[in-house]
Design an enzyme around this catalytic site. Structure first.
Site, PDB file in Angstrom:
ATOM      1  N   PRO A  19       0.834  -1.204   0.000  1.00  0.00           N
ATOM      2  CA  PRO A  19       0.000   0.000   0.000  1.00  0.00           C
ATOM      3  C   PRO A  19       0.870   1.256   0.000  1.00  0.00           C
ATOM      4  O   PRO A  19       1.761   1.408   0.834  1.00  0.00           O
ATOM      5  CB  PRO A  19      -0.793  -0.132   1.303  1.00  0.00           C
ATOM      6  CG  PRO A  19      -0.814  -1.599   1.596  1.00  0.00           C
ATOM      7  CD  PRO A  19       0.499  -2.118   1.106  1.00  0.00           C
TER       8      PRO A  19
ATOM      9  N   GLU B  23       2.102  -5.512 -13.414  1.00  0.00           N
ATOM     10  CA  GLU B  23       3.465  -6.046 -13.609  1.00  0.00           C
ATOM     11  C   GLU B  23       4.452  -4.932 -13.922  1.00  0.00           C
ATOM     12  O   GLU B  23       5.366  -5.090 -14.734  1.00  0.00           O
ATOM     13  CB  GLU B  23       3.457  -7.082 -14.733  1.00  0.00           C
ATOM     14  CG  GLU B  23       4.385  -8.256 -14.482  1.00  0.00           C
ATOM     15  CD  GLU B  23       3.764  -9.301 -13.561  1.00  0.00           C
ATOM     16  OE1 GLU B  23       4.365 -10.362 -13.370  1.00  0.00           O
ATOM     17  OE2 GLU B  23       2.683  -9.049 -13.013  1.00  0.00           O
TER      18      GLU B  23
END
Length: 403
Positions: free
Chosen positions: A126, A381
């Protein structure tokens, strides 16, 4: 399927038939209800799809990376979430094969090849995004264990995976920071919480979750390889196949959008003729097909480069290759493929909405799903902004893109 042998062509054709027969008829309902495709995942296990990147003696059906990319494209053509379910699994298999101890390979790879053990990778935190060196998750050595604290987010397959490749700091004070990063192969237990499924625009059916680690203890043997501090380099190599896989997913989404548009343009009439005969629509179709074909060639080029660097570098990420050069990488080619294919899929999905007109905005057609799924490949990714950074660094280092 130029360049594939007969066996690999048969693998791609088998998956293509499976997608047409089993996936496309149910994908819209599963996606709209955000239902986990249990029966489709079980079918993929039976087909050996989860073992396509695992060689003998642990697996039985390893294929070349170009073949793997084309299989991924076929799955994503039917439903991108299915291809996503095998993405992180493949990266973890690659990590274990290239860097794991003999015991780790024997313990995990045979079960991963059959899909009995499915794996996830935990990188993002996060607030951290693509800046992996800024991670705060730590694994501090305590006797013959590591004690892990921290959190990860956007972890695909987190609930259903039996194995997680966790990127963490085993030396939080290392300078530079990446020298203190390691990969731990962890299994679920007390102190590891899968806290919630994240709501998403697209990529439905397959869960993306938050993970929390609170004094989570794992044995020291969970360290990938034999030395701490190599996790960042290990994961960067693993992400090369991950980015090729994401690029192949983009091909599948773009191809589905193009094929639906071609079918619709043949059937739909306006002003007395099929709409493809109107130059504005015909131009869209021509550009969509051209971009998709170019993207596929770039993905296959990256896949071939990945296989050739595997041969050149051996297993160690920083050891001299058999040719005497330091281990080569395919991050330039993988980055280019991921960047171009994902942007292409997004453009094709948008153009497909234009071709379909109002129906492209309807949930009764699949076009809106492609439009919601396509952005994931742009940010997943490693964002495309990160890909451009990777590409330019490699360009400066290599000084050329000559073959």
């Amino acid at each position: 399927m130029e360049g594939l042998d007969a066996q690999e062509r048969a693998v791609v054709e088998t998956v293509r038939d499976f997608v047409a027969r089993e996936v496309i008829p149910v994908a819209r309902e599963l996606e709209h209800t955000d239902t986990y495709p249990e029966h489709l995942i079980e079918a993929l296990k039976a087909m050996g799809v989860f073992g396509l990147a695992i060689p003998e003696p642990w697996g039985e059906a390893r294929v070349s990376t170009p073949c793997y990319a084309l299989v991924t494209e076929e799955l994503a053509r039917g439903w991108m979430s299915l291809a996503g379910a095998m993405g992180g699994h493949t990266v973890v298999a690659k990590l274990i094969h290239d860097h794991g101890s003999a015991e780790q390979k024997d313990r995990y790879l045979p079960a991963m090849a059959t899909g009995r053990v499915r794996a996830a990778m935990a990188l993002t935190e996060p607030g951290g995004g693509s800046d992996l060196q800024a991670m705060r998750t730590t694994a501090i050595r305590d006797g013959d264990h590591y004690v892990v604290n921290g959190s990860k987010t956007w972890i695909t397959n987190a609930r259903r995976s039996a194995l997680i490749a966790l990127l963490c700091k085993t030396d939080p004070h290392a300078t530079p920071a990446h020298h203190g990063i390691s990969v731990l192969l962890v299994e679920k237990g007390p102190g590891l919480t899968v806290s919630r499924d994240l709501p998403k625009l697209g990529y439905k059916g397959v869960e993306s979750c938050e993970l929390s680690f609170d004094d989570f203890r794992v044995p020291a043997t969970a360290l990938l390889g034999e030395r701490e501090g190599r996790g960042f380099a290990q994961m960067m190599r693993g992400l090369e196949i991950g980015r090729i896989q994401v690029a192949a997913r983009a091909l599948g989404v773009g191809r589905a959008a193009l094929e639906d548009s071609l079918r619709y343009a043949r059937e739909r009439e306006a002003f007395g003729v099929p709409i493809w005969k109107h130059q504005s629509i015909g131009n869209y179709l021509a550009d969509m097909a051209t971009r998709l074909t170019a993207a596929r060639q770039l993905v296959l080029h990256a896949a071939r480069c990945f296989d050739s660097t595997d041969l050149d570098r051996g297993a160690a990420s920083d050891a001299p290759s058999q040719t005497g050069r330091r281990g080569r990488r395919a991050d330039l080619e993988a980055g280019m493929a991921k960047l171009f294919a994902s942007e292409t899929a997004m453009q094709i999905a948008l153009d497909a909405v234009r071709v379909h007109g109002g129906y492209g905005y309807s949930t009764e057609f699949d076009i809106e799903r492609y439009f919601r799924d396509a952005p994931l490949m742009i940010v997943g990714e490693g964002t495309n902004e990160i890909q451009r950074n990777v590409i330019v660094r490699q360009l400066i280092e290599r000084g050329s893109v000559a073959p």
